[in-house]
Every structure is written in structure tokens, then in C-alpha cells.
Design an enzyme around this catalytic site. Structure first.
Site, PDB file in Angstrom:
ATOM      1  N   ASP A 388      45.953  23.057  45.432  1.00 42.27           N
ATOM      2  CA  ASP A 388      44.810  23.907  45.088  1.00 42.27           C
ATOM      3  C   ASP A 388      43.536  23.330  45.703  1.00 42.27           C
ATOM      4  OD1 ASP A 388      43.400  25.930  43.837  1.00 42.27           O
ATOM      5  OD2 ASP A 388      43.140  24.801  41.976  1.00 42.27           O
ATOM      6  N   GLU A 391      40.510  24.562  50.422  1.00 39.06           N
ATOM      7  CA  GLU A 391      39.772  25.303  51.477  1.00 39.06           C
ATOM      8  C   GLU A 391      39.074  24.361  52.442  1.00 39.06           C
ATOM      9  OE1 GLU A 391      39.601  25.973  48.123  1.00 39.06           O
ATOM     10  OE2 GLU A 391      41.102  27.543  48.359  1.00 39.06           O
ATOM     11  N   ASP A 471      41.923  32.980  42.136  1.00 35.81           N
ATOM     12  CA  ASP A 471      41.355  33.305  40.821  1.00 35.81           C
ATOM     13  C   ASP A 471      41.045  34.787  40.665  1.00 35.81           C
ATOM     14  OD1 ASP A 471      41.632  30.655  40.387  1.00 35.81           O
ATOM     15  OD2 ASP A 471      39.521  30.164  40.650  1.00 35.81           O
TER      16      ASP A 471
END
Ligand code: GLC
Length: 759
Positions: A388, A391, A471
Site C-alpha cells: 500500500d 505511489e 479508497d
């Protein structure tokens, strides 16, 4: 633009005063055109390229023909035509398919890094649809929209949010049943305008000095996907257990809570294969650790869960806590494995840990080191990893130029990854983290299939990880939005996808969780997940809906022989499990994005609105029968009204379609199924191949073929391959009759319907 052209073995090299280009033929019907349109030109040739998406760039032979005003490169039935003013045409069987109307570039010396741009203009003929572009919002056909490619942690996202977590600069174009594909292998920040500013132009602006383009020609959308994934790679085989139900929450805060969740699944008799541990499992958000009070004995927990048939996955964030004495940080710092500022010191930011530093996954030695760290987790019998915030997400970085200035969201463009600026490799950071994990796991346990879930990625991410869409929120609108995103990812080579069932942010209702779980039956990655501070979303949180949620999960487990076979096929042809209609029916256009196919044989038309029990469904052909129906009604072709209470999802079997189902179990074992019910729509002839294997490891497995034959007015079914304990047929579409069951003998090889000839 160009003045000289030269053929060098399997490459054409073009040169002008300000431009350099190369043409290559990397695969059948694929042309690669790499150009630096204008910039700082050093030497005669283009600089060497390192692609993160294309690991094995090939250069196949082709012919070059000088036709006076243009040059023609050709191989087989495809060709690329180029003129010295930089116009390029692609042709298949002599017919025009795609066209570059121009490329241009600029270079502006600047601080802290030079600003380079390269712009490509493609012809967008009226009526052509453009699908793919990875994880993007909006309808399936992106014509008339604009998108950025810059991996971004965005919560909450909205129906028009852009960019999101993934950057996949690939699209598939469809026009009157004709297709082509385009991949722009540039990982720098870029922006595409898909006939929005100009009705007949796609323009793509890259913040970099080059354009590395792949044109993919073919006859069908499936061929385009096959060729695109031949270049960027395909999904590796996944373990069977990962295709069962996953339950997660940010966070289950102690081992006791995890045990309770598993026990409640078992008490309610609901299948479950995986539980996720979110960030609270760590001590101080330090990856590769467990919290000494909350999760004091992780190995004991994994073993206890295993006894209930459940595996444990942990979240892994790239940001390492900068803390003296914390092993992974100290080692990475000592080895100089961390991303640096452009002044050469270690870049510090803030994610969950504060301060946080970032491993430089772009470098092979760092990937190898990261991969090896997972031994700590394997020692605790952790079965898979959820990558997670990759990015990378970074809430605060203090600017090295002006400490008062806080740069947010991610690392600054001029951060250093070895010799690369962050701007160039930002979009591949997540991909490289997943590669590190994947390669590390394969080394550490060569007999097991790695299982990784990721939020961020770039073209090629399918080689390493399952992509989940980050999300989302507990809105009905998000369920539909996510469906389109998943179909778009499938059209971009990413076959293994899913989104948080029930919605991550906000408060879900029982009805929404029910309908989302019915839809989730078809997600390759089926996970219920919800955020901290929101209401609990496990099936029993909504007692009056529990039977429906349970029924949906049971349908998933019944369908696993079919779903597992689709996963296996995806490893060979790049086709997704959840398919936009256009993958099999391109002649019907690209507009159906609230219904989809599961493989070729099933059509799902989910209910996507509250309180609704009916919806319209589009049938591309006549003769579809409703799955699990009581009546012999056949549907199609065109629009029909279909119905579903909370106890089902409207789902249909294609004429000639064969779908294997098995019995529901509480958790999964091997993918050799003891019992199979073949659901067959005998309206048309058909053939189906079922794949079975151990469910993990790398043994080759076995195929069983079932066929429907129409012979002299009779319908015969045959089987070749593995026999099993129990088999039956569920027959639809037979001579106007209601669906009926036929028990099959063990070892049956053929049966004629309506006769006793069952052998
Ligand atoms: C991010 C993830 C979410 C996770 C949370 C805490 O928001 O997208 O799934 O639960 O971080 O780790």
C-alpha cells in the site's frame, strides 16, 4: 523533421538536426516507434532506454522499402509508413488503421530540473472509441475526456477524480468492429486529451524528452490484449486460496479481534480464506515488525487461523520509519539504499511513520534486499503481502530549497533515485516495489506462488500483483464507478483486480453490502474492507441481510472451478476474468459498462441502485438462459427487463455455454474438484476446457474438455479428461423445457440427452 534514414540490422534509424528516432518490430503485428522530437541532442543515436514495463524488448526482422516520398517498413500483413516530416501511418492488410499527425518537443533549462516536454498527436476519426488507460474514472469509452498519468494517493476519490493510483498509458481503439492498440511507454508525468479539445485529435503531452510508442494491430480486441501482454507480460498463476473470500478492516487491532472475526465466519457457516492485518499489526508503523502487545505471537495466530482454513496477509508500506535501532532502516541507510534529495542527503518525509525514508526500489540491489526482508514475515507464516501507499504516498516533505515550504502527497520531482529523477520514475515506484516482493518471495519459497496486492502500478504491474482500486466510499455510485474501473483495468492488461466490497470510507448499509457482495462474486480479488472510524461491515453486522450476503459468498465458492480456469487462461492470453462486453462483441460498440461477461460463457447484470429489483440488460445474441432459473425462458437479443431480489444477481449462460460449479466449502484446498455440476445451455454447440491443479506450486495440472454436439436432431455431451467422485448436468435451453438435472455416472464419457445412454 528528419533528413537521414538508415537501416541497421532489425532497426531503422532516423536523424534530423533536432530529432532522432528509431523504428522496430518487437512482435507480430506490433510496431515500435521511438522518437526524441526536439531537445538537447547528443550524438548520432537515441540514448539507451531502460523500460520498466517491457522487460525483454525484441527486435524482429522486417523489410524496408524506399517509395520516394515515404519509407515503408513491413512484416507479414502489417506495415508502418513514415515520411521525413514525421507523419506515420500504420496499416493492416493494406488498410489504414492508425495515424500520427505530428510529434513535437521543447526543452526549457530550469531549476531544479530542466523542463522537457514531448507532444504526440494521433488522429481520432469520428466514431472511434478509446478504452483502457488503466485505472480511470468515467465511462468505458474515454473519448471526450482528459487524464493525467501520475500515481496519486487520493482519498476520497469521486466519480471525476484524476489521477488515481495507477498509470497505465495504454488504450484500445474500436471503430465499427475494427480495433488497434496503443502503448506509450513513458513513465514520466503525462497528460492525454482524448478528442476533448479537438474532435479529431488525441494529444499526449509527456514531461520528458521522448516518446516511446507501440502500435498494436489485430483483428479482435482479444488479439490486441494478447499482443499487448506479450510485450508487457502476463499475470503469473495465483494460488487458489487467494481466490476465496478475503476479510479486512483498517484495522483489526489485536490477535483476539482477528480470532473473533474468523470464529464468527465459522459460526455463521460462511466461507472465508483470508484475513488481512492492516497497519495496527506493526509496532510504531514499522514494516516487518509486529506490535508486542496487540500481536505478541504472530506465528501462533497464523497457525490458529490455518486450523480454521484461513491465511493471513499483512499490509506493507514502503515508507520506513527513521529510527535508530530499527534494523531495516539502519541497514538500508548504511547500504545507501534510500531515495535522496538532489543535494545528496537522505530524503525524509512523513507517511504513517514520521519521519519516514524511502527505499529506492528502482535499483536492482535495493529490490533484492527488500525481497529478502520478507523472510521475517514468512517465519510467522504470513501467506501474502498487501503493498500500500506505494505511489509513493508521502504527506509531508520539507523542501530542501526552502525548509518553510512543505511539499505534499509524494516525493519532489528532483528527488534522486540513483541516476534518475523522481519525475522519471515516480510512476514505476509501486511496480518496482511489487517486483522486489515478487522476486524475493519466489527466491525464499520457490515452491509457492507469490501473492501480492498493490495500490500503485504502471504498465506491466500484472506480472507481479493484484490491483485493488484504493479508497472508495460506501456509496451506491462508487459500486458502479468501481465496476467500470475494473473493466477498464481488464482492458489494460491487468487481469487480477478488485475493489473494497461495501466501500472503504463512510457508512455502508446492509443493502449496499449485499448488492456489492453479489457483484464481488465476479471480482478476481474479492475482499470486504472498511476504514477506521466507520461502522463494521462484516456480514453479521447486518443480521437481516446476512442470509443474502452468505448466499452471494457461497455462489463465489460454487463458481471457483470456472473462475480458477479463467485465471489460468489469463496467464496464457492476457484476457481478464471480468470482461467488458466489447471483448467478445465488438460489433455492439463500447458502451455497455454496467453489465459484463465472466469469461465468455456468463453475462452478469448486477443491480446497482438501492431498492431496485429490476433492471434492463442487453443481450448481444438470442438464446441466453438465466443461471439457477426455474423457468425455461430464453433471453435476447437486444434489451430485456431482468429481475433480482436481494437473494440473487441476474446472470445468464450463453447458448453453447458450459460452466462448471462445485460444492461450497468453508475454505479452499486443491483445485482438483471432487464434485462438478456442469451447467450447460444446449441451444447451440459448444466446447469448454476446465483446468485443475494442486492450487499452489508449479506442477502442470490437467485439462478436461466437455463438448455439446448437435447430431441428427439429438443433443449429445462428451467429456475427455479427469473423472471425479460426483458429476451432474444442469441442462438449460433444451426443447423449450424447464431447466433439469441429470446425474452422471462416474467416469462418464458421453451422454445423449433424453436417453438412457449415459456412459
Ligand atoms: C490506505 C489504504 C487502505 C488502508 C489504509 C490504512 O488508505 O488505501 O486500504 O486500510 O491506508 O493502512
Amino acid at each position: 523533421m528528419f533528413e537521414k534514414l538508415e537501416k541497421r540490422s532489425n532497426k531503422v534509424v532516423l536523424r534530423g538536426i533536432h530529432a532522432r528516432a528509431e523504428i522496430m518490430h518487437p512482435a507480430t503485428r506490433v510496431w515500435r516507434y521511438r522518437v526524441h522530437p526536439q531537445g538537447y541532442i547528443e550524438g548520432e543515436d537515441l540514448p539507451e532506454k531502460h523500460s520498466f514495463a517491457v522487460l525483454d524488448p525484441r527486435e524482429l526482422p522486417f523489410d524496408l522499402d524506399d517509395q520516394g516520398e515515404k519509407w515503408v517498413c513491413s512484416a507479414g500483413d502489417s506495415s508502418l509508413h513514415i515520411t521525413f516530416d514525421g507523419k506515420v501511418n500504420l496499416r493492416l492488410d493494406g488498410a489504414p488503421v492508425a495515424r500520427i499527425d505530428g510529434v513535437s518537443g521543447t526543452l526549457e533549462p530550469a531549476e531544479p530540473i530542466n523542463i522537457c516536454t514531448s507532444i504526440l498527436t494521433l488522429y481520432a476519426p469520428p466514431g472511434e472509441s478509446y478504452m483502457g488507460f488503466g485505472e480511470k474514472t468515467g465511462p468505458l469509452d474515454k473519448r471526450g475526456l482528459k487524464f493525467k498519468f501520475w500515481n496519486t494517493d487520493i482519498a476520497p476519490h469521486q466519480p471525476d477524480s484524476d489521477p488515481l493510483y495507477q498509470s497505465i498509458p495504454f488504450f484500445m481503439a474500436l471503430h465499427a468492429g475494427k480495433v488497434w492498440g496503443f502503448f506509450l511507454d513513458e513513465s514520466s508525468r503525462s497528460e492525454v486529451d482524448i478528442a476533448q479539445s479537438h474532435p479529431e485529435k488525441i494529444s499526449w503531452k509527456v514531461e520528458g524528452e521522448g516518446l516511446d510508442m507501440y502500435f498494436i494491430l489485430g483483428d479482435t480486441p482479444a488479439e490486441i490484449l494478447r499482443r499487448y501482454t506479450e510485450i508487457t507480460g502476463r499475470i503469473p498463476i495465483r494460488p487458489l486460496w487467494a481466490m476465496g473470500l478475503h476479510q479486512s478492516r483498517y484495522s483489526y487491532e489485536s490477535d483476539e479481534q482477528v480470532k473473533k472475526v474468523i470464529s464468527l465466519y465459522r459460526k455463521n457457516g460462511i466461507p472465508l480464506d483470508v484475513v488481512h492485518l492492516d497497519i495496527h499489526h506493526m509496532e510504531g508503523y514499522k514494516v516487518f515488525t509486529f506490535h508486542p502487545q496487540r500481536f505478541p505471537e504472530p506465528l501462533k495466530l497464523s497457525r490458529w487461523a490455518a486450523e480454521q482454513g484461513v491465511k493471513i496477509i499483512t499490509i506493507m508500506d514502503p515508507g520506513l520509519k527513521k529510527e535508530p535501532g530499527y534494523g531495516p532502516y539502519e541497514e538500508a541507510a548504511k547500504k545507501k539504499f534510500l531515495v535522496q534529495t538532489n543535494r545528496g542527503d537522505v530524503l525524509q518525509g512523513e507517511v504513517w511513520p514520521d519521519p519516514a525514508v524511502f527505499p529506492d526500489f528502482i535499483r536492482p540491489e535495493v529490490r533484492e534486499w527488500w525481497g529478502a526482508q520478507h523472510q521475517t514475515m514468512l517465519d510467522q507464516e504470513i501467506a501474502g503481502f498487501w503493498n500500500d501507499m506505494n505511489e509513493p504516498s508521502c504527506t509531508t516533505v520539507h523542501s530542501p530549497h526552502d525548509p518553510r515550504k512543505v511539499q505534499g502527497k509524494t516525493l519532489p520531482d528532483d528527488a534522486q533515485h540513483g541516476k534518475h529523477y523522481h519525475l522519471e520514475v515516480h510512476n514505476v515506484y509501486g511496480l518496482c516495489m511489487c517486483r522486489a516482493t515478487f522476486e524475493g518471495l519466489l527466491k525464499l519459497q520457490p515452491d509457492r506462488r507469490p501473492y501480492i496486492i498493490t495500490r500503485a502500478g504502471y504498465a506491466g504491474i500484472q506480472r507481479y500483483a493484484t490491483v485493488w482500486t484504493g479508497d472508495n466510499s460506501s456509496y451506491w455510485e462508487h459500486m458502479e464507478l468501481n465496476l467500470r474501473m475494473l473493466l477498464g483495468l481488464g482492458l489494460s492488461g491487468v487481469t487480477c483486480v478488485g475493489s473494497d466490497i461495501g466501500g472503504f470510507l463512510g457508512y455502508s448499509s446492509g443493502e449496499l453490502v449485499t448488492r456489492w457482495t453479489w457483484l464481488g462474486v465476479f471480482f478476481p480479488f474479492m475482499r470486504n474492507h472498511s476504514a477506521i472510524g466507520t461502522n463494521y461491515q462484516e456480514p453479521w453486522a447486518f443480521p437481516e441481510y446476512l442470509p443474502f450476503i452468505k448466499a452471494a459468498i457461497e455462489l463465489r465458492y460454487r463458481l471457483l472451478p470456472y473462475i480458477y480456469t479463467l485465471m489460468k487462461e489469463g496467464t496464457e492470453n492476457g484476457m481478464p476474468q471480468m470482461r467488458a462486453m466489447l471483448l467478445h462483441y465488438p460489433e455492439h460498440g463500447a458502451h455497455f459498462d454496467d453489465q459484463f461477461l465472466l469469461g465468455e460463457n456468463l453475462l452478469a447484470t448486477p443491480i446497482l441502485r438501492p431498492f431496485q429489483t429490476h433492471r434492463s440488460a442487453y443481450f448481444p445474441t438470442a438464446g441466453w438462459s438465466e443461471f439457477d432459473a426455474q423457468t425455461g425462458r430464453l433471453y435476447g437479443s437486444g434489451y430485456e427487463l431482468v429481475a433480482a431480489g436481494l437473494d440473487r444477481i441476474p446472470m445468464f449462460i450463453r447458448p453453447g455455454g458450459i460452466v462448471p460449479l462445485t460444492e461450497v466449502t468453508q475454505s479452499l484446498g486443491t483445485a482438483y474438484w471432487d464434485s462438478i455440476e456442469w451447467q450447460v445451455n444446449v441451444q447451440a454447440e459448444g466446447e469448454y476446457r476446465l483446468f485443475e491443479d494442486a492450487g499452489d506450486g508449479f506442477e502442470p495440472g490437467e485439462w478436461t474438455t466437455v463438448r455439446i454436439h448437435h447430431q441428427n436432431g439429438k443433443i449429445k455431451l462428451t467429456r475427455e479428461g479427469r473423472s471425479r467422485k460426483a458429476e451432474s448436468l444442469m441442462v438449460y435451453g433444451h426443447a423449450g423445457r424447464e431447466p433439469y438435472r441429470v446425474e452422471l455416472k462416474k467416469n462418464w464419457k458421453q451422454i445423449t440427452l433424453d436417453s438412457t445412454d449415459n456412459q
